[in-house]
Structure formats: structure tokens, C-alpha cells
Design a protein around this motif. Structure first.
Motif, short mmCIF file in Angstrom:
data_model
loop_
_atom_site.label_atom_id
_atom_site.label_comp_id
_atom_site.label_asym_id
_atom_site.label_seq_id
_atom_site.Cartn_x
_atom_site.Cartn_y
_atom_site.Cartn_z
N ASN A 85 -0.80 6.66 6.85
CA ASN A 85 0.23 7.22 7.73
C ASN A 85 1.58 6.53 7.48
O ASN A 85 2.62 7.20 7.34
N TYR A 86 1.53 5.21 7.38
CA TYR A 86 2.76 4.43 7.15
C TYR A 86 3.40 4.82 5.82
O TYR A 86 4.63 4.97 5.73
N ALA A 87 2.59 5.01 4.80
CA ALA A 87 3.12 5.33 3.47
C ALA A 87 3.85 6.66 3.47
O ALA A 87 4.92 6.80 2.85
N ARG A 103 -3.83 -2.09 -6.65
CA ARG A 103 -2.68 -2.63 -7.40
C ARG A 103 -2.00 -1.49 -8.15
O ARG A 103 -2.65 -0.56 -8.61
N ILE A 104 -0.70 -1.60 -8.28
CA ILE A 104 0.06 -0.61 -9.05
C ILE A 104 -0.46 -0.54 -10.48
O ILE A 104 -0.57 0.55 -11.06
N SER A 132 0.83 -1.20 0.00
CA SER A 132 0.00 0.00 0.00
C SER A 132 0.87 1.26 0.00
O SER A 132 0.53 2.25 -0.66
N ALA A 133 2.00 1.21 0.72
CA ALA A 133 2.90 2.37 0.75
C ALA A 133 3.42 2.68 -0.65
O ALA A 133 3.49 3.86 -1.05
N GLU A 134 3.78 1.65 -1.40
CA GLU A 134 4.26 1.85 -2.77
C GLU A 134 3.20 2.51 -3.64
O GLU A 134 3.49 3.43 -4.42
N ALA A 189 1.11 7.40 -6.31
CA ALA A 189 -0.01 8.31 -6.60
C ALA A 189 0.38 9.74 -6.26
O ALA A 189 0.20 10.66 -7.08
N TYR A 190 0.95 9.95 -5.08
CA TYR A 190 1.36 11.29 -4.65
C TYR A 190 2.44 11.86 -5.56
O TYR A 190 2.36 13.03 -5.96
#
Length: 347
Positions: free
Chosen positions: A60-62, A224-225, A31-33, A38-39
Motif C-alpha cells: 500500500n505504501y509503495a 533487493r533491487i 520496499s517501495a523502491e 517491478a511495476y
């Protein structure tokens, strides 16, 4: 990339947002990836909710607690509470702030309530929201619903700055009227289920249709990416509605006209443990997409549970679309058995 102002909030956001409901289904690192990509490609509006299990924590983790690399002020966070009273809302906001690692929420939305909270109505819900706004803990107040009447009431109340509602090219005139009412009242319109819960087959057609409305920000549900890459490519390409896409939309509207399950899940849980939001859409899945993944022994067992339905109609009372769910389940099960018998004969 296209920017827009989200109604009277004044928030400047990328025209396409990130819907973080599906992110529950992947790991923290995966999810972080996805969040970071996206950002880094311009998406700055992220929509989550207390009800989405660990989605807030993954956000938060991302972004590493909003470090120098990911400054908090550059990331617009929308989250939600299902609370319909002061006590629950105050509890939920504390949990969300902890999960997200922040001391304020850009947009705090009341999440599909059974009524439209207003000032001094006795529930304490809107009063709690306004107090949080007054304290600077939440910057803007929004409303989400699956019901046309409640969405219209929220817009007309003048108390909410955004409305989040299901909207895609499969929705009808009532939904279009909500979009226009939001525009007339300078209410930011956030489109959930822009892929109609996965029933829409062409992400490009879905993207192009939604982006033809200048006051609508879709929140694309991504897990998914590869899915994210599709939408990022459209953001760069900025496709227009051409004859090919119009034909896709026309064909899918014809196939999906009438009553069908949108997959919102509000019918659950079922006392007989029937997976309603999957079973009630199975006929559409196997006729519109490759059938093999939905004819496995596990899928067959899931569909067989429909036989346990007692028609208690608890699901009907909770369905925002007022569908006759027991009847819908029966039809899907009969259709499923027919398709299964044909597949078995072919094998």
C-alpha cells in the motif's frame, strides 16, 4: 514481456509475479523502491499474505494508496488468510483491506490449511469465502498448500480458481502431475519457492525452467533491487533451456535428490528455540555456497542449540513434507562440526 491468463480467473497478468514474503525484511522506503521498479517494468501480479507481517502495508505504501500514478485496476493483488473458520476469515479480510488500502482483493487464497474447505462442510471457511466473493469484496478464490494430497483435492473440488504450490526444477513427478491437473481443469497454477527456498544457485536456470510451462506463474521472492534486476533482465532476454542451463539443472538435481528441508518454516516454533528451517539446511548451504558466512560465532551458537532437541517431534507433525526433522538436524550438526573442524585447522 509475456502475458498469460491465470486459469479460469480470466486475469491477464505478466508471466512472472512478485512474491512479497521476503519484503518483510527491508524498510518501507526500500520496499517501495522495489515494488515500484517491478511495476514500472511490467510486473502487475503481487502476492502477499496476512501472515507476512507488514508486507501488505508495504505494498500500500509503495503504491501511495493506489493513486493516479498507480491505478488500482492495473495492479492485481493476491493475499491470503490462514483462517479455517468463518470468524477468522472475516476478521482477516477486514485487516487485509485496511492494510492494502483497497476495497477489494483480486485473488483471496486460503493459506496452507490443514484440510480442503468445501461448501457446507461445517467449518464455515469456504462459505465465508463465497460470501465475500458474492459481495464483490474478493474477485477470485484460491488455495495454497505444501501437501500434494490437499492440492489435488482442491483442484478436483472445482471450488478454487487457482492453486499455489511449491514448484521448481528440484521438484518431482508428483508436483508435475499437479501442474498438469491444474492445466486440465483450467486452474491457475502459482509457483511458490521457484528458487527452492534459496537452495537453487542459478536464478537464470530457475527462471528458464519455470517459464517453459505456459500455465505456470512463478512468484519470485525479492528483497533487493539487485535480485529484481536479475529477473527483469530475463524477462527482456527470454532465455531458452540450452545445454549449459540443462547441465546446471542436472547437477543440482543430483546434489539435492532425496529428503531436504525446503525452508517453509511450518515446523516452527520449536519449544527449545532451535531455528529448524535454518539448521536443517545448513549442510547444504555450506557445501553449495561460500562457507565463511555460516561459520561465524553466531552461526555456531545457533547450530549448537540442536543439542537441546528433546525429539518431541512437534516439528515432524507440522512438516508438510513429512521429514524426520530430528534426524535431519542431527545429520546437519555432525556435518557442520566436521566442516568447522577443517576450517579451524586451515586457519
Amino acid at each position: 514481456m509475456a502475458k498469460m491468463i491465470l486459469g479460469k480467473t480470466g486475469l491477464k497478468i505478466e508471466k512472472n509475479g512478485f512474491g512479497a514474503l521476503p519484503i518483510q525484511r527491508v524498510s518501507f522506503d526500500e520496499s517501495a523502491e522495489i515494488f515500484r521498479k517491478a511495476y514500472n517494468n511490467g510486473i502487475n501480479f503481487f502476492d502477499t499474505a496476512r501472515a507476512y507481517t507488514d508486507s501488505e502495508e508495504k505494498l500500500n505504501y509503495a503504491f501511495k494508496g493506489f493513486s493516479e500514478e498507480y491505478p488500482r485496476e492495473s495492479i492485481i493483488i493476491a493475499t491470503k488468510t490462514q483462517g479455517e473458520d468463518r470468524k477468522t476469515i472475516e476478521k482477516d479480510i477486514k485487516t487485509s483491506l485496511d492494510n492494502l488500502g483497497t476495497d477489494y482483493i483480486d485473488l483471496y487464497q486460503i493459506h496452507n490449511p490443514s484440510f480442503c474447505p468445501t461448501e457446507g462442510d461445517g467449518s464455515g471457511a469456504y462459505d465465508a469465502l463465497f460470501n465475500l466473493y458474492d459481495e464483490g469484496i474478493i474477485r477470485h478464490i484460491g488455495f495454497t498448500s505444501h501437501k500434494v494430497e490437499l492440492a489435488e483435492e482442491a483442484i478436483n473440488s472445482g471450488l478454487y480458481e487457482t492453486i499455489q504450490f511449491p514448484f521448481s526444477y528440484l521438484t518431482g513427478q508428483k508436483e508435475l502431475a499437479i501442474v498438469e491437473n491444474a492445466r486440465a481443469n483450467n486452474i491457475g497454477f502459482i509457483a511458490m519457492k521457484a528458487m527452492s527456498g534459496g537452495l537453487i544457485g542459478s536464478s537464470k536456470a530457475a527462471y528458464t525452467y519455470i517459464n517453459s510451462f505456459d500455465n505456470v506463474v512463478p512468484i519470485w521472492g525479492v528483497q533487493r533491487i539487485s535480485e529484481l534486476d536479475e529477473f527483469l533482465s530475463y524477462m527482456k532476454e527470454n532465455p531458452k533451456l540450452d545445454k549449459e542451463l540443462e547441465n546446471i539443472i542436472k547437477k543440482e538435481r543430483e546434489e539435492l535428490q532425496g529428503d531436504f528441508c525446503r525452508g517453509c518454516g511450518y515446523c516452527m516454533p520449536c519449544p527449545e528455540e532451535i531455528q529448524i528451517f535454518q539448521c536443517a539446511r545448513m549442510s547444504l548451504w555450506i557445501r553449495r555456497f561460500p562457507s565463511e558466512p555460516n561459520l561465524t560465532p553466531e552461526s555456531q551458537e545457533m547450530m549448537k542449540k540442536i543439542e537441546d532437541c528433546t525429539e518431541c517431534r512437534q516439528c515432524v507433525s507440522r512438516c508438510p513434507y513429512e521429514l524426520d526433522i530430528p534426524e535431519l538436524l542431527k545429520k546437519n550438526y555432525e556435518d557442520y562440526k566436521k566442516i568447522l573442524s577443517v576450517e579451524v585447522k586451515v586457519d
